[in-house]
Structure formats: structure tokens, C-alpha cells
Design a protein around this motif. Structure first.
Motif, PDB file in Angstrom:
ATOM      1  N   CYS A  56       0.846  -1.201   0.000  1.00  0.00           N
ATOM      2  CA  CYS A  56       0.000   0.000   0.000  1.00  0.00           C
ATOM      3  C   CYS A  56       0.882   1.252   0.000  1.00  0.00           C
ATOM      4  CB  CYS A  56      -0.863   0.076   1.260  1.00  0.00           C
ATOM      5  SG  CYS A  56      -1.939  -1.335   1.469  1.00  0.00           S
ATOM      6  N   THR A  58       3.275   4.258  -0.197  1.00  0.00           N
ATOM      7  CA  THR A  58       4.671   4.390  -0.603  1.00  0.00           C
ATOM      8  C   THR A  58       5.315   3.032  -0.881  1.00  0.00           C
ATOM      9  OG1 THR A  58       4.956   6.511   0.462  1.00  0.00           O
ATOM     10  CG2 THR A  58       6.923   5.158   0.296  1.00  0.00           C
ATOM     11  N   ILE A 102       5.326  -5.995   0.499  1.00  0.00           N
ATOM     12  CA  ILE A 102       6.289  -4.985   0.963  1.00  0.00           C
ATOM     13  C   ILE A 102       5.595  -4.140   2.022  1.00  0.00           C
ATOM     14  CG2 ILE A 102       7.853  -3.111   0.299  1.00  0.00           C
ATOM     15  CD1 ILE A 102       7.548  -4.017  -2.612  1.00  0.00           C
ATOM     16  N   GLY A 106       5.181  -3.878   8.596  1.00  0.00           N
ATOM     17  CA  GLY A 106       4.893  -5.313   8.660  1.00  0.00           C
ATOM     18  C   GLY A 106       3.574  -5.603   9.352  1.00  0.00           C
ATOM     19  N   THR A 108       0.541  -3.649   8.376  1.00  0.00           N
ATOM     20  CA  THR A 108      -0.562  -3.064   7.607  1.00  0.00           C
ATOM     21  C   THR A 108      -1.633  -4.134   7.356  1.00  0.00           C
ATOM     22  OG1 THR A 108       0.911  -1.469   6.608  1.00  0.00           O
ATOM     23  CG2 THR A 108      -1.113  -1.929   5.396  1.00  0.00           C
ATOM     24  N   VAL A 154       5.253   9.754  10.122  1.00  0.00           N
ATOM     25  CA  VAL A 154       4.192   9.052   9.376  1.00  0.00           C
ATOM     26  C   VAL A 154       4.587   8.896   7.901  1.00  0.00           C
ATOM     27  CG1 VAL A 154       1.841   9.329   8.484  1.00  0.00           C
ATOM     28  CG2 VAL A 154       2.281   9.572  10.934  1.00  0.00           C
ATOM     29  N   ALA A 155       5.187   9.929   7.340  1.00  0.00           N
ATOM     30  CA  ALA A 155       5.593   9.843   5.929  1.00  0.00           C
ATOM     31  C   ALA A 155       6.813   8.934   5.810  1.00  0.00           C
ATOM     32  CB  ALA A 155       5.923  11.229   5.401  1.00  0.00           C
ATOM     33  N   SER A 156       6.696   7.956   4.929  1.00  0.00           N
ATOM     34  CA  SER A 156       7.785   7.001   4.774  1.00  0.00           C
ATOM     35  C   SER A 156       8.861   7.579   3.852  1.00  0.00           C
ATOM     36  CB  SER A 156       7.206   5.718   4.188  1.00  0.00           C
ATOM     37  OG  SER A 156       8.173   4.707   4.196  1.00  0.00           O
ATOM     38  N   LEU A 240       2.246  11.787  -3.710  1.00  0.00           N
ATOM     39  CA  LEU A 240       1.698  11.280  -2.442  1.00  0.00           C
ATOM     40  C   LEU A 240       2.279  12.054  -1.253  1.00  0.00           C
ATOM     41  CD1 LEU A 240       0.048   9.305  -0.717  1.00  0.00           C
ATOM     42  CD2 LEU A 240       1.926   7.673  -0.886  1.00  0.00           C
ATOM     43  N   LYS A 241       3.586  12.266  -1.287  1.00  0.00           N
ATOM     44  CA  LYS A 241       4.228  12.986  -0.188  1.00  0.00           C
ATOM     45  C   LYS A 241       3.627  14.382  -0.024  1.00  0.00           C
ATOM     46  CE  LYS A 241       7.026  10.194   1.665  1.00  0.00           C
ATOM     47  NZ  LYS A 241       5.991   9.175   1.361  1.00  0.00           N
ATOM     48  N   GLU A 244       0.051  14.140   1.477  1.00  0.00           N
ATOM     49  CA  GLU A 244      -0.082  13.742   2.880  1.00  0.00           C
ATOM     50  C   GLU A 244       0.543  14.741   3.838  1.00  0.00           C
ATOM     51  OE1 GLU A 244       3.271  10.122   3.205  1.00  0.00           O
ATOM     52  OE2 GLU A 244       1.506  10.049   4.478  1.00  0.00           O
ATOM     53  N   VAL A 365      -1.289   1.366   9.423  1.00  0.00           N
ATOM     54  CA  VAL A 365      -2.744   1.297   9.252  1.00  0.00           C
ATOM     55  C   VAL A 365      -3.183  -0.137   9.562  1.00  0.00           C
ATOM     56  CG1 VAL A 365      -4.665   1.760   7.673  1.00  0.00           C
ATOM     57  CG2 VAL A 365      -2.574   3.119   7.518  1.00  0.00           C
TER      58      VAL A 365
HETATM   59  O1  M6R Z   1       3.921   0.039   6.922  1.00  0.00           O
HETATM   60  P1  M6R Z   1       3.606  -0.050   5.458  1.00  0.00           P
HETATM   61  O2  M6R Z   1       4.828   0.072   4.614  1.00  0.00           O
HETATM   62  O3  M6R Z   1       2.829  -1.283   5.097  1.00  0.00           O
HETATM   63  O4  M6R Z   1       2.700   1.205   5.150  1.00  0.00           O
HETATM   64  C1  M6R Z   1       2.142   1.369   3.881  1.00  0.00           C
HETATM   65  C2  M6R Z   1       1.537   2.754   3.731  1.00  0.00           C
HETATM   66  O5  M6R Z   1       0.519   2.949   4.674  1.00  0.00           O
HETATM   67  C3  M6R Z   1       2.577   3.869   3.879  1.00  0.00           C
HETATM   68  O6  M6R Z   1       3.650   3.720   2.991  1.00  0.00           O
HETATM   69  C4  M6R Z   1       1.941   5.247   3.660  1.00  0.00           C
HETATM   70  O7  M6R Z   1       1.548   5.367   2.322  1.00  0.00           O
HETATM   71  C5  M6R Z   1       2.909   6.346   4.083  1.00  0.00           C
HETATM   72  N1  M6R Z   1       2.290   7.212   5.059  1.00  0.00           N
HETATM   73  C6  M6R Z   1       3.388   7.187   2.943  1.00  0.00           C
HETATM   74  O8  M6R Z   1       4.292   8.149   3.341  1.00  0.00           O
END
Ligand code: M6R
Length: 368
Positions: A56, A58, A102, A106, A108, A154-156, A240-241, A244, A365
Motif C-alpha cells: 500500500c 509508498t 512490501i 509489517g 498493515t 508518518v511519511a515514509s 503522495l508525499k 499527505e 494502518v
Molecule cells: O507500513 P507499510 O509500509 O505497510 O505502510 C504502507 C503505507 O501505509 C505507507 O507507505 C503510507 O503510504 C505512508 N504514510 C506514505 O508516506
């Protein structure tokens, strides 16, 4: 702790060279990739006829980048699908399907449920996770950990570059097992990958320039992002960045898609980030993207180009050029994404927003 940085996000971006280096660490021996965690899977990897990547947000964009490399090197068809779409469409799965999930956390829920669905329907599973011992990692047949370190914002950011790195290592491992890549070619790819951390350091020195750009653009209402080939997922990630973090309407497109609709959005002053492929790209996509830039510039777009050092073709048409060091074309996403992460963070900061905790979002999430 933030260790002197203004936010966890700023700290985590600064850790990207280390995140990539740590994901590679111990996994390259004598010019060959070594992934002991996949040792028992040789038969499976030889036998698979298809890979489906599920993730999901990023993480899914890292999968899209990985697809280009895995297909090129290992000659196995790769599809990338959002976890929450995957299990509701009765996907065709067989014991020869490898489902690669991915996930940074781990945990989600959508991705976990998709992994469980894949297992229940007879597919083989591999996960790429950042958090040791996470549920998705435990459910899968095997796990390749990204060693990006804990990601708090929160932002990956650093997890994303580590995911691409892990996918590239997996792609090279798979091509070795399947005998699809010459050893010397594989060794060359690995040395390219090993050169990336120092190049990310170099990209990070552009930060003040990007802060300035973000300040100028703090009242922007919409930003478009264009890319092609591996630059396409980077355009999606840049958009996306920005959504968000800065709550700005942003959309990423494949540059080739412009004339199929999105070009109608261009009006005078519209900012467009363009991830420009290297002029050395063997597919000659550089010229095509430069011509896209000309088309939208003629309609008044404000061009913010991310282009490699020495690429002078973009100069006459770009309002700003952000430079990245030379890298082999497949590895450019590990560099081109950084200015976009910095831009979103700085624009959010310029708007007085909390970059670590954007509204309405959770780091992981865990509900559907
Ligand atoms: O923990 P996850 O890598 O499974 O999370 C997936 C997405 O929820 C996550 O990458 C989300 O899109 C980020 N907030 C983006 O910056």
C-alpha cells in the motif's frame, strides 16, 4: 529522539544513505549477492512463473520501481497491485506464483490479509519488511529485511529507499538462481548499488535550495509530477508525499500519458515537477521527456526539473533544475526521490504544519 533535527522526518531523510548502506551490508560477497534468508527457496525461485507484488501507499511505489529491475534481470513477469484490491478480485494464484509483500511496519492490515489470502490460495510468499518479527514477516515463507532502522514520521522516506534496495538485491538473487544474468553484469549492478549511499549524501547537499523553492511555493494549490520508466513511480511518490504532508492537491503521471488527457490541466503558472531520465538511458527516453517538457512549457507550465548533472538539454525549458549525480539509469529513483521528499517536507513546514503527524493519518494502518 530527534537528535537536533527539527522533525523525525528531517532526521530520517538524513539517514537515507545509511539506510541503503545497511540494507546492502553483509549481502554482497565477492561481487555476488548473498541472501541466506532465501537459502531454502532455490527450488521455488527456479519454478515460479509470475510475481505479484502487493503493498500500500509508498511501499507499493517501491514495488513499481522493483518491477523494472526484476523483469529486466530475472525475466519473470511482475505485477504490482494494491493489497486492498488484490484479494477482492479473485486473483489467479498457483504454486508457481510468488507473492511478494512490501511493508515498512509489517503490520498493515490490508497487506497482511492479502498475504493470508495468497497462502490460503496456494501461492508462495516472500515479504520485504523493515520491522523485525512483524506479523507479515512471520506469516510469509521467507522475509528479506530492510535495515533502515525505526521510522517514526508518518511519511515514509528512508524505508522507501531501503525497500527499493532490498528489491534490487532480491532481483539479482533471483537472476542468479535462474541463470538469467551474466555474473559480470550482476557484479556491475551491485557495485552501482553500493555507490548509491555516497550519491544520496550529495543529493542532500541540495537541501537549502529546495527549502527556498518550497518557501516560494507555499501558497501553491496544485502540483503535478511527471516521470517515465523508473521515474514514473517516483512521480507518484512525489505527489503522495505532497498530499499527505502539505495537504496540496498533487498528481503524478507517466509522461507518455500527458497527451491522453492530463495535458488539459496545464494552464499558465501550473508547477510541474519532471523527473528527467538520464541522457545516457539506453531506451532514449530522455529526448521524449524533454519534448514533453517543451509541450507543457509552451502552455505556460512552470517546470521544476530533476535532472542529472551535466544534462544541458533541459536548461532552456526549466524554471528550476535540481541536480542529481550520475548513476546507472535503473538506480536513479534512489536519488530522484530525495528532492521530492525534501520539497514536501519543506512546503509543509512553510505552511506551519506538523510534518511528523499529518492530519487524519496513522503510521501504521492496522484496520481495513
Ligand atoms: O507500513 P507499510 O509500509 O505497510 O505502510 C504502507 C503505507 O501505509 C505507507 O507507505 C503510507 O503510504 C505512508 N504514510 C506514505 O508516506
Amino acid at each position: 529522539e530527534k537528535g537536533g533535527w527539527s522533525s523525525f522526518m528531517a532526521k530520517e531523510i538524513s539517514e537515507e544513505p545509511e539506510a541503503v548502506a545497511n540494507t546492502i551490508l553483509g549481502r554482497v560477497v565477492d561481487g555476488q549477492v548473498v541472501l541466506p534468508e532465501l537459502a531454502g527457496l532455490d527450488d521455488v525461485l527456479q519454478d515460479i512463473d509470475r510475481i505479484i507484488v502487493i503493498a500500500c501507499g509508498t511501499a507499493s511505489y517501491s514495488g513499481l520501481v522493483g518491477k523494472y529491475a526484476i523483469e529486466k534481470w530475472a525475466r519473470v513477469p511482475v505485477e504490482v497491485e494494491l493489497s486492498h484490491e488484490f484479494r477482492y478480485r479473485e486473483p489467479v494464484l498457483t504454486p508457481r506464483t510468488l507473492v511478494v509483500s512490501i511493508s515498512q511496519s509489517g503490520e498493515t492490515m490490508d497487506t497482511l490479509m492479502a498475504v493470508k489470502y495468497a497462502i490460503a490460495n496456494g501461492a508462495r510468499t516472500l515479504s520485504i519488511c523493515n520491522t523485525q518479527g512483524a506479523t507479515i514477516a512471520r506469516e510469509s515463507d521467507a522475509v528479506v529485511y530492510t535495515h533502515a532502522g525505526p521510522e517514526v514520521a508518518v511519511a515514509s522516506t528512508k524505508a522507501f529507499v531501503a525497500q527499493i534496495t532490498a528489491l534490487y538485491l532480491f532481483g539479482l538473487h533471483l537472476s542468479r538462481v535462474r541463470g538469467t544474468l551474466d555474473d559480470a553484469v550482476a557484479a556491475k549492478q551491485l557495485s552501482e548499488l553500493q555507490s548509491i549511499p555516497a550519491k544520496i549524501e550529495q543529493v542532500l547537499t541540495n537541501a537549502p535550495e529546495i527549502t527556498q523553492l518550497a518557501k516560494w511555493m507555499s501558497d501553491t494549490r496544485a502540483v503535478l509530477f511527471l516521470g517515465r520508466h523508473v521515474g514514473y513511480p517516483i512521480a507518484l511518490e512525489g505527489a503522495l508525499k505532497l498530499k499527505e504532508l502539505a495537504y496540496i492537491h498533487a498528481e503524478g503521471f507517466a509522461a507518455g500519458e500527458l497527451k491522453h488527457g492530463p495535458i488539459a490541466l496545464i494552464e499558465p503558472g501550473q508547477p510541474v515537477f519532471v523527473v528527467v531520465p538520464s541522457p545516457r538511458d539506453p531506451n532514449s527516453l530522455h529526448a521524449k521527456v524533454v519534448s514533453n517538457i517543451q509541450e507543457i512549457r509552451a502552455r505556460g507550465a512552470r517546470i521544476l526539473a530533476i535532472a542529472e548533472e551535466g544534462d544541458v538539454a533541459v536548461l532552456p525549458f526549466a524554471d528550476e533544475v535540481i541536480r542529481i549525480p550520475l548513476a546507472a539509469p535503473l538506480f536513479e529513483p534512489l536519488l530522484t526521490v530525495i528532492p521530492l521528499q525534501l520539497f514536501a517536507m519543506e512546503l509543509a513546514t512553510a505552511k506551519g504544519l506538523d510534518v511528523d503527524q499529518p492530519r487524519n493519518l496513522a503510521k501504521s494502518v492496522t484496520v481495513e
